[in-house]
Design a protein around this motif. Structure first.
Motif, mmCIF file in Angstrom:
data_model
loop_
_atom_site.group_PDB
_atom_site.id
_atom_site.type_symbol
_atom_site.label_atom_id
_atom_site.label_comp_id
_atom_site.label_asym_id
_atom_site.label_seq_id
_atom_site.Cartn_x
_atom_site.Cartn_y
_atom_site.Cartn_z
ATOM 1 N N LEU A 52 -2.981 -12.270 8.103
ATOM 2 C CA LEU A 52 -4.281 -12.846 7.787
ATOM 3 C C LEU A 52 -5.418 -11.903 8.164
ATOM 4 C CD1 LEU A 52 -3.885 -16.610 8.770
ATOM 5 C CD2 LEU A 52 -4.140 -15.651 6.482
ATOM 6 N N TRP B 23 -11.329 -18.646 8.972
ATOM 7 C CA TRP B 23 -9.956 -19.059 8.689
ATOM 8 C C TRP B 23 -9.836 -19.666 7.297
ATOM 9 C CZ3 TRP B 23 -5.204 -18.896 11.131
ATOM 10 C CH2 TRP B 23 -4.224 -19.761 10.627
ATOM 11 N N CYS C 77 -5.624 -13.148 14.127
ATOM 12 C CA CYS C 77 -5.939 -13.436 12.725
ATOM 13 C C CYS C 77 -7.178 -12.727 12.197
ATOM 14 C CB CYS C 77 -6.123 -14.944 12.527
ATOM 15 S SG CYS C 77 -4.656 -15.910 12.909
#
Length: 219
Positions: A156, A138, A113
């Motif tokens: 992401l 995140w 990510c």
């Protein structure tokens, strides 16, 4: 011409703490309903209307919006016992709050990510703080994803943020091309109690973020 300096209003609250955060399915369902009711009350205050008059619907992509006022952009998120709501009239907005919990495969998730620069910052986190640093990165990415609200055209890792001019005001360094130039976006970290991280994103440059009292605590 894109709006500049638009206002994003954020409400945040901790509805449950510690052992009061339910782990069973029925308890989680009740907490979700309570979180939604809390968000509805805050929207009613914003609209100066009865709470019963606040009607939610979802776009085809699943993004929540007000059925009777589609020009007012809305996003809300809850995790554990915390809830955050963001409202903006000047551009699509997204908000995310995450409870920091142990992740047995955190290194693998980070590799998937995080962009290289973010990964390097994450690896520099103090021992025992890796999960907090990951949650901070995140929530920024999730906030952008929720603001976009059309299905994400990339990974992401393509949403990249870094240190900005001031703490809590990260610079947006890279985005998938479909989201437009990075200068059109504002991302802000939100204050959160220990054990949580939160962020808000809006597709408008140099947006102002104002955090209001949540009524029963503050995330």
């Amino acid at each position: 011409m894109e709006p500049r300096g638009v206002l994003v209003t954020v409400w945040a609250v901790v509805l449950r703490t510690g052992a009061d955060v339910p782990r069973d399915t029925a308890g989680k369902r009740r907490l979700r309903a309570e979180a939604r009711a809390w968000a509805g009350d805050r929207l009613a205050e914003r609209l100066r209307a009865p709470a019963a008059g606040v009607r939610w619907e979802r776009s085809r992509a699943g993004k929540p919006r007000l059925a009777h006022d589609p020009g007012l952009y809305v996003s809300y998120s809850h995790s554990g016992g915390a809830v955050v709501l963001a409202v903006c009239a000047g551009g699509p907005v997204g908000v995310d709050v995450e409870r920091v919990v142990p992740r047995p495969h955190l290194s693998e998730l980070a590799a998937e990510c995080l962009a290289p620069a973010e990964s390097a910052a994450w690896r520099e986190a103090a021992p025992g703080r890796e999960a907090y640093e990951f949650a901070r990165l995140w929530t920024r990415k999730e906030a952008v994803l929720k603001a976009w609200g059309r299905g994400f055209p990339g990974s992401l890792a393509e949403v990249v943020t870094g240190p900005g001019a001031r703490p809590g005001e990260p610079a947006v360094l890279a985005l998938p091309a479909a989201l437009g130039p990075v200068g059109l976006w504002t991302v802000r970290d939100l204050g959160a109690p220990d054990g949580y991280r939160a962020a808000v994103a809006v597709r408008a440059p140099a947006a102002r973020v104002v955090v209001m009292s949540g009524g029963a605590g503050r995330a």
